[in-house]
Motif scaffolding. Structure first.
Motif, PDB file in Angstrom:
ATOM      1  N   ALA A   1       0.774  -1.280  -0.026  1.00 33.57           N
ATOM      2  CA  ALA A   1      -0.055   0.078   0.132  1.00 33.57           C
ATOM      3  C   ALA A   1       0.905   1.113   0.144  1.00 33.57           C
ATOM      4  O   ALA A   1       2.087   1.331   0.533  1.00 33.57           O
TER       5      ALA A   1
ATOM      6  N   SER B   1       3.014   2.661   3.074  1.00 36.43           N
ATOM      7  CA  SER B   1       3.183   1.670   4.206  1.00 36.43           C
ATOM      8  C   SER B   1       4.445   1.250   4.390  1.00 36.43           C
ATOM      9  O   SER B   1       4.975   1.073   5.671  1.00 36.43           O
TER      10      SER B   1
ATOM     11  N   GLN C   1       6.165  -1.305   4.185  1.00 39.74           N
ATOM     12  CA  GLN C   1       6.267  -2.712   4.801  1.00 39.74           C
ATOM     13  C   GLN C   1       6.935  -3.508   3.666  1.00 39.74           C
ATOM     14  O   GLN C   1       6.958  -3.522   2.444  1.00 39.74           O
TER      15      GLN C   1
END
Length: 824
Positions: free
Chosen positions: A538, A541, A543
């Protein structure tokens, strides 16, 4: 002036990194030495990929029928305006006569993410039709359906490929990776070199199986019973991870009850796999600190393919593997963009971001990105085979646009599909060659190749990588994004489309935002900078999703779901009329329908014709000898193949590769019965009869013409071989297959040497002539070489050539050899 571009091989799902040097043609390439997927390795297809760019068969101009609407008339060269006008006229005629649902699109797993996204949008926005699907339905759909139902996400490998080298145990089901994706074998070889034990499940004793610790050879179509039997044993012997099951899963009781009846003796009767091997397999998996279960098409291309993949996921969950370091379940995606191609809208029931077309929230989001009303979006359409099966019939598609797919060869029940294509009122094919499908078309459009376009692809790991344009396409050739935009312009819907790849990707990011396959945080710059970016990501993010499931699964409650997997027999069983079983697959030298690889001279010479692998006992019973032409018959059709006798195939099974059309089209034989969940056809098993083919019948395959003026005979020493080094100063024979004697009355000339080495040490292949070293070919650690050989002298009749190997003492690995000669 020549420039070098970092890009990727156009073939399989590995998407190996390559360096492409272009300027003055011909283009040359070599592997990127440090790209994490291939780490300097390439297979024979990758090494020769650039030869397609300037191939004399390449389409350079649009083609149309001499007489519009008459497919008996020849194809002739046309201008782009004439070709596009014919397409739009045919679309409008079909829509006015039969309705908007009568126009369809068929895509391919080799399209970039941008093109797959645009094709799906084109169908729903420009054509307003539900009729779209793609050939990936026949590749990954069963594994995808299984993963979505149990993990809440479908990413082929939920971990990077390099993790395979760290797994202490691997159960590989239905994959011959040593031949279909050789560069990946370095990770398997590294694991084995460090003590890992691998178990391979395959109906054939393939090079992959022969290099494993244990080979299970089940009857085709019985992998589901095998998986259920392994889970039954895990329960009975108390080897399941009860804590993991309690904390991270749901549905265990129902799944466990479904395997109560799969005791080892019964599984042995169903599969043919000895009960002792079942116990040993479970010992290996349960006794390892890290273990993986990997499935592929051999397990998935069945009428119960989804249940089979689910059964192996059940086993992985019961052993507590998914989310554990260097462990889990994964599937080895096949096509170049088989992963990305199934995420962004070219499937019949799908919108970008892996959203469902019948989900109101998904429709609202995507319609908003596209600038239309949700009510304008069509509902889900039919799956690939179901759509093709209805072509030209009441309620079916009447006009079809095909991109990057040779369905006349690759579809199951291929003769029937060809008849359905011929019943269309308009067939448009976009491709780089006049394939067997293009030869049936009303309009053929030449398209840019992989090195001539920008875009992204998503490999088997979920790594989104950049495809960079290294050179422009030939004059007169347009890329698919441009063509779709120009057709949309003529249909009055051009405002919704762009021909610029990065602009399309920016829109794809927004359309995928919040979906299962969220690409909103991925950019071209990041994909280039980081050697690919793993989805889901996303925007904002930050991540790292290289490894999924470490803390939770992407399901509403964060838990994986067990599924009860009741066993079903294969849709067809052997009987008195069709007494054997047929299975299909790939060979090292060719890819998919062979439309590209059969045009590469060295690949075609290495594997010039279709063959049938037959056990000697089966051949003896049917009066068949080595090299005989045999006719295979199923309930759908016949095919003619060259007999290859080998004990690597089961005595009740015949194997044929599916890379040829004409009279040797394996898919003229295959069964189109569909998996109830994925709509995957049963490519991997059907009942078959065999007999000698004694008719003097010319091959009807005309799409690729061979050079009839050639009076020489190619010869090859090739294969995949395990080795143990005897010392660098002690070259030793590798295998009897690497020996050749020039026939009396003939001469021979050497052409080239290709070799690959999976070990961590330098090895040297030694060409021996009459027992004396003639030439040395060093092959670096986990590397490969390609050496064109200039002819310095003729080798006379009686000369004996052998390939030996010099490797450091006790070093183990796998050697890939492709050595070409020609007899004259």
């Amino acid at each position: 002036m020549s420039t070098t571009t970092l890009t990727h091989c156009p073939y399989c799902s590995l998407q190996c990194g390559i360096e492409l040097t272009a300027g003055d043609r011909p283009v040359t390439l070599q592997p990127q030495p440090d790209f994490p997927v291939n780490r300097g390795g390439l297979c024979s297809k990758g090494w020769t990929a650039a030869e397609l760019l300037d191939h004399p068969d390449r389409l350079l101009h649009p083609l149309v029928r001499e007489r519009e609407g008459d497919r008996t008339s020849p194809l002739r060269r046309a201008s782009w305006d004439e070709a596009l006008d014919r397409i739009v006229l045919g679309i409008r005629r079909a829509q006015e006569k039969y309705g908007v649902e009568s126009v369809g699109c068929f895509g391919g797993g080799g399209l970039t993410n941008e093109k797959a996204y645009t094709l799906g949008k084109f169908a729903r926005v420009a054509l307003r039709t539900p009729a779209i699907d793609y050939n990936g339905r026949w590749c990954m759909s069963s594994a995808a359906a299984a993963a979505n139902s149990m993990f809440g996400i479908d990413r082929g490998l939920p971990f990077p490929l390099e993790d395979i080298a760290r797994a202490e145990a691997v159960l590989l089901v239905g994959s011959n990776a040593a031949e279909t994706m050789p560069p990946a074998m370095q990770f398997f070889d590294q694991g084995r070199a460090e003590g890992a034990r691998h178990v391979v499940v395959d109906t054939r004793a393939t090079p992959t199986a022969r290099g494993s610790h244990l080979h299970l050879q089940p009857r085709p179509g019985t992998d589901l019973a095998l998986a259920n039997g392994l889970l039954h044993l895990a329960v009975r012997r108390g080897l399941v991870d009860e804590q993991y099951i309690a904390e991270r899963t749901t549905g265990w009781a129902r799944a466990r009850s479904g395997v109560n009846a799969f005791w080892p003796d019964r599984v042995e009767r169903i599969t043919g796999v000895p009960a002792a091997q079942l116990h040993e397999t479970l010992d290996i998996l349960a006794g390892a600190r890290s273990a993986m279960i990997l499935t592929a098409r051999g397990a998935e291309q069945h009428s119960a393919g989804t249940r089979t993949a689910q059964a192996f996921i059940n086993l992985a969950l019961a052993l507590g593997l998914p989310g554990k370091p260097f462990s889990g379940w994964g599937t080895l995606t096949g096509q170049g963009n088989g992963q990305g191609g199934r995420e962004h809208g070219q499937k019949a029931d799908q919108l970008p971001g892996y959203r469902k077309l019948d989900d109101p929230a998904a429709r609202t989001h995507v319609a908003g990105v596209w600038g239309i009303e949700p009510g304008e979006l069509p509902q889900p359409g039919l799956s690939a085979y179901e759509m093709l099966d209805r072509c030209g019939t009441a309620g079916g598609v009447r006009a079809l646009l095909v991109m990057a797919s040779n369905i006349a060869v690759s579809a199951p029940n291929a003769a029937h599909v060809q008849n359905r294509l011929q019943a269309l009122e308009l067939l448009v094919v976009s491709d780089i060659f006049l394939t067997e499908t293009a030869a049936l078309a009303d309009v053929v459009l030449p398209t840019a190749q992989w090195a001539e376009e920008e875009g992204t692809l998503t490999n088997l790991e979920g790594r989104v990588i950049r495809r960079r344009r290294a050179l422009p396409p030939p004059e007169g050739v347009r890329d698919d994004l441009t063509v779709l935009k120009q057709i949309a312009d003529r249909l009055g819907r051009g405002e919704f489309f762009s021909a610029d790849a990065e602009t399309v990707f920016t829109e794809l990011r927004e359309a995928s935002r919040g979906g299962i396959a969220d690409y909103s945080g991925i950019t071209y710059a990041a994909a280039e900078r980081e050697e690919g970016v793993f989805w889901p990501l996303a925007q904002g993010s930050g991540q790292d999703n290289r490894r999924l499931f470490t803390d939770r699964f992407p399901t509403p409650d964060g838990r994986a779901r067990f599924v009860r997997t009741d066993y079903r027999e294969p849709a067809e069983a052997a009987d008195e009329v069709y007494p054997y079983l047929l299975t299909t697959g790939r060979v090292m030298q060719h890819y998919q329908s062979g439309a590209q690889t059969r045009r590469v001279a060295s690949l075609r010479m290495a594997q010039p014709e279709a063959f049938a692998e037959i056990h000697p006992d089966l051949a003896r019973r049917n009066g068949i000898g080595p090299g005989d032409e045999v006719e295979l018959r199923t309930r759908r059709g016949t095919g003619v193949f060259r007999a290859r006798l080998t004990d690597t195939v089961r005595p009740d099974t015949i194997f044929v590769p599916f890379h040829w059309g004409g009279r040797s089209n394996a898919n003229a034989l295959t069964n189109p019965v569909l998996d109830q969940f994925s709509r995957m056809p049963a490519f991997k098993v059907c009942a078959v009869a065999i007999g000698r083919h004694d008719e003097d019948e010319p091959d009807r395959e005309t799409a690729i013409e061979e050079n009839s003026a050639m009076h020489s005979t190619p010869r090859f020493l090739q294969g995949v071989f395990a080795f143990t080094g005897q010392g660098l100063l002690k070259p030793a024979p590798v295998d009897p297959a690497l020996s050749y004697t020039v026939p009396a009355g003939k001469t021979a000339q050497v052409l080239y040497f290709r070799g690959g080495n999976s070990s961590a040490e330098l090895v040297t292949a030694v060409l021996m002539r009459d027992g004396r070293p003639m030439r040395y070919f060093p092959i670096g650690a986990r590397s490969d070489v390609h050496v064109p050989l200039r002819v310095v002298e003729d080798l006379l009749g009686g000369t004996v050539l052998e390939l030996h190997l010099a490797a450091p003492e006790d070093v183990e690995g796998t050697l890939v050899i492709d050595f070409g000669l020609v007899e004259v």
